[in-house]
Design an enzyme around this catalytic site. Structure first.
Site, PDB file in Angstrom:
ATOM      1  N   GLY A 139     -14.501 -29.745  27.162  1.00  0.00           N
ATOM      2  CA  GLY A 139     -14.457 -28.494  26.505  1.00  0.00           C
ATOM      3  C   GLY A 139     -13.507 -27.849  25.546  1.00  0.00           C
ATOM      4  O   GLY A 139     -13.509 -26.717  25.022  1.00  0.00           O
ATOM      5  N   SER A 180     -15.963 -35.465  35.670  1.00  0.00           N
ATOM      6  CA  SER A 180     -14.869 -34.459  35.411  1.00  0.00           C
ATOM      7  C   SER A 180     -13.939 -34.599  36.539  1.00  0.00           C
ATOM      8  O   SER A 180     -12.976 -33.661  36.704  1.00  0.00           O
ATOM      9  CB  SER A 180     -15.496 -33.184  34.932  1.00  0.00           C
ATOM     10  N   LYS A 239     -21.739 -37.896  34.132  1.00  0.00           N
ATOM     11  CA  LYS A 239     -20.656 -36.990  33.168  1.00  0.00           C
ATOM     12  C   LYS A 239     -19.412 -36.803  34.421  1.00  0.00           C
ATOM     13  O   LYS A 239     -19.810 -35.837  35.201  1.00  0.00           O
ATOM     14  CB  LYS A 239     -21.131 -35.662  32.542  1.00  0.00           C
ATOM     15  N   ASP A 248     -10.421 -33.903  29.345  1.00  0.00           N
ATOM     16  CA  ASP A 248     -10.013 -34.049  28.027  1.00  0.00           C
ATOM     17  C   ASP A 248      -8.634 -34.418  27.845  1.00  0.00           C
ATOM     18  O   ASP A 248      -8.330 -35.190  26.999  1.00  0.00           O
ATOM     19  CB  ASP A 248     -10.241 -32.640  26.981  1.00  0.00           C
ATOM     20  N   GLU A 249      -7.890 -34.087  28.916  1.00  0.00           N
ATOM     21  CA  GLU A 249      -6.386 -34.676  28.820  1.00  0.00           C
ATOM     22  C   GLU A 249      -6.311 -35.864  29.217  1.00  0.00           C
ATOM     23  O   GLU A 249      -5.075 -36.826  29.098  1.00  0.00           O
ATOM     24  CB  GLU A 249      -5.750 -33.732  30.069  1.00  0.00           C
ATOM     25  N   SER A 301     -20.057 -25.530  31.709  1.00  0.00           N
ATOM     26  CA  SER A 301     -18.997 -24.956  31.980  1.00  0.00           C
ATOM     27  C   SER A 301     -18.770 -24.043  30.738  1.00  0.00           C
ATOM     28  O   SER A 301     -18.590 -22.711  30.961  1.00  0.00           O
ATOM     29  CB  SER A 301     -17.858 -25.665  32.597  1.00  0.00           C
ATOM     30  N   SER A 302     -18.469 -24.838  29.663  1.00  0.00           N
ATOM     31  CA  SER A 302     -17.802 -23.959  28.511  1.00  0.00           C
ATOM     32  C   SER A 302     -19.032 -23.188  28.095  1.00  0.00           C
ATOM     33  O   SER A 302     -18.680 -22.055  27.291  1.00  0.00           O
ATOM     34  CB  SER A 302     -17.462 -25.145  27.661  1.00  0.00           C
ATOM     35  N   GLY A 314     -14.798 -36.848  31.518  1.00  0.00           N
ATOM     36  CA  GLY A 314     -14.757 -35.323  31.743  1.00  0.00           C
ATOM     37  C   GLY A 314     -13.348 -34.777  31.183  1.00  0.00           C
ATOM     38  O   GLY A 314     -13.136 -34.087  30.296  1.00  0.00           O
ATOM     39  N   TYR A 341     -23.680 -34.377  36.464  1.00  0.00           N
ATOM     40  CA  TYR A 341     -22.553 -33.491  36.337  1.00  0.00           C
ATOM     41  C   TYR A 341     -21.591 -33.733  37.891  1.00  0.00           C
ATOM     42  O   TYR A 341     -21.892 -32.933  38.535  1.00  0.00           O
ATOM     43  CB  TYR A 341     -22.751 -32.156  35.692  1.00  0.00           C
TER      44      TYR A 341
HETATM   45  C1  LIG Z   1     -12.402 -28.679  34.844  1.00  0.00           C
HETATM   46  C2  LIG Z   1     -13.084 -28.861  33.585  1.00  0.00           C
HETATM   47  O1  LIG Z   1     -13.619 -27.459  33.121  1.00  0.00           O
HETATM   48  N1  LIG Z   1     -13.317 -29.909  32.743  1.00  0.00           N
HETATM   49  C3  LIG Z   1     -13.756 -29.907  31.373  1.00  0.00           C
HETATM   50  C4  LIG Z   1     -15.040 -30.966  31.663  1.00  0.00           C
HETATM   51  O2  LIG Z   1     -15.015 -31.922  32.098  1.00  0.00           O
HETATM   52  C5  LIG Z   1     -12.979 -30.552  30.564  1.00  0.00           C
HETATM   53  O3  LIG Z   1     -13.386 -30.663  29.579  1.00  0.00           O
HETATM   54  C6  LIG Z   1     -11.656 -29.369  30.554  1.00  0.00           C
HETATM   55  O4  LIG Z   1     -12.349 -28.350  29.920  1.00  0.00           O
HETATM   56  C7  LIG Z   1     -10.697 -29.911  29.671  1.00  0.00           C
HETATM   57  O5  LIG Z   1     -10.254 -30.917  30.121  1.00  0.00           O
HETATM   58  C8  LIG Z   1      -9.586 -29.031  29.637  1.00  0.00           C
HETATM   59  O6  LIG Z   1      -8.901 -28.692  30.837  1.00  0.00           O
HETATM   60  C1  LIG Z   2     -16.365 -29.079  29.643  1.00  0.00           C
HETATM   61  C2  LIG Z   2     -17.578 -29.229  29.768  1.00  0.00           C
HETATM   62  O1  LIG Z   2     -18.010 -30.576  30.072  1.00  0.00           O
HETATM   63  C3  LIG Z   2     -18.705 -28.444  30.162  1.00  0.00           C
HETATM   64  O2  LIG Z   2     -18.513 -27.286  29.681  1.00  0.00           O
HETATM   65  O3  LIG Z   2     -19.354 -28.479  31.191  1.00  0.00           O
END
Ligand SMILES: CC(=O)N[C@H](C=O)[C@@H](O)[C@H](O)[C@H](O)CO
Ligand SMILES: CC(=O)C(=O)O
Length: 309
Positions: free
Chosen positions: A216, A169, A167, A199-200, A49-50, A197, A139
């Site tokens: 991310g 999330s 992984k 981060d919070e 995603s990132s 997944g 994922y």
């Molecule tokens: C929904 C989403 O993008 N989740 C990411 C991966 O799990 C997290 O790493 C977030 O980027 C992070 O928790 C910030 O909200």
């Molecule tokens: C946030 C994460 O795990 C991603 O970028 O897919």
């Protein structure tokens, strides 16, 4: 017995790196890789995603992974997200990822159409078959993918011996324990991994059983996640929790901007370390002048939190 230790730790999700024209910057990719190696992270998760994977062409994604590997080989665990939402492109990326020597490939389920589980399993297994000597990470990110990993789908996927990890999330941390239990039942203790997944809730995820985390916001403040991880390994939950609270406040601050979270984070990395990683691809919103105060405040919060460690 598999070597799962390479997955145990802090694995930043890699950011998309662009030049001033918005093209992939392999120089930026290499610089960010070197930066993260110097910070002492366990690995990187490339093209998720990132990494803005859904906005990049197959050839761009290959170029990014090759640039990461040129710096990271032998130094970091590399997990390449190869999902493209169509099987042919995903298979091509899976084959390419194995050819450049990644540790694992990963994929979201197919998005938009809600396909039956047997079709999702076939999508993942086709990718895995194209990288037969490479481990596979499922994922699970239901809030974005539109499809959640069910226990029956996981059990089906566990028939594929390359499936090493989920992984996760999704927000309920109990999902981590559920997936881990199923993985261990099929593979045995020490042979299956679940990554946190969100981060919070890194600390909660690790405490309930996640072996490591992929996130991310790690790349913009790896020191905080590395410190949380160390505290958890030593059973120092209170200290880990305090850092988690700081990280969460920073994330909430960064999310206040008009510009996308990734745009904010790349701008902070530019200001803190001179890393030129560009903006984000449209339709994701970039930074606007009014974001200045938020970026500056988030940067100051990150610096203060690191100074307290
Ligand atoms: C929904 C989403 O993008 N989740 C990411 C991966 O799990 C997290 O790493 C977030 O980027 C992070 O928790 C910030 O909200
Ligand atoms: C946030 C994460 O795990 C991603 O970028 O897919």
């Amino acid at each position: 017995m598999k070597d799962i230790t390479k997955y145990q730790g802090v694995i930043p999700a890699f950011y998309a790196c662009y030049d001033a024209e918005g093209n992939i910057s392999t120089e930026g990719v290499k610089a960010l890789t070197r930066h993260l190696i110097a910070k002492g992270v366990k690995g990187v998760y490339v093209g998720g995603s990132s990494g803005e994977c859904i906005y990049q062409h197959v050839d761009e994604r290959k170029a990014v992974l090759e640039a990461v590997m040129s710096e990271a080989k032998g130094k970091l665990t590399v997990i390449a997200h190869v999902g493209c939402n169509n099987t042919a492109d995903s298979v091509e990326l899976a084959r390419h990822a194995e050819s450049v020597g990644v540790d694992a490939i990963a994929s979201i389920p197919p998005i938009y159409f809600h396909l039956p589980e047997y079709a999702i399993a076939k999508y993942w297994n086709d990718m895995s078959a194209a990288a037969p000597n490479t481990e596979f990470v499922i994922y699970n990110i239901p809030q974005l993918a539109g499809t959640g990993l069910t226990m029956s789908l996981l059990k089906e996927m566990l028939k594929n011996p390359n499936v090493i990890a989920v992984k996760n999330s999704s927000m309920p941390t109990q999902d981590i324990q559920m997936f881990k239990d199923a993985g261990i039942a099929a593979r045995g203790e020490g042979n299956f991994v679940v990554f946190n997944g969100p981060d919070e809730q890194f600390v909660s995820g690790r405490v309930i059983g996640a072996d490591g985390g992929i996130g991310g916001t790690y790349a913009v403040m790896p020191e905080l996640y590395l410190a949380m991880n160390d505290h958890i390994n030593k059973g120092e939950i209170k200290q880990a929790q305090e850092i988690q609270y700081e990280a969460d406040r920073i994330i909430y601050k960064m999310c206040e901007a008009h510009g996308n979270l990734y745009a904010v984070q790349k701008e902070i990395l530019r200001r803190m370390y001179g890393l030129e990683l560009g903006g984000v691809r449209e339709p994701m919103p970039g930074l606007i002048p009014e974001d200045e105060a938020i970026v500056a405040e988030a940067q100051a919060m990150i610096e203060a939190a690191i100074a307290k460690l």
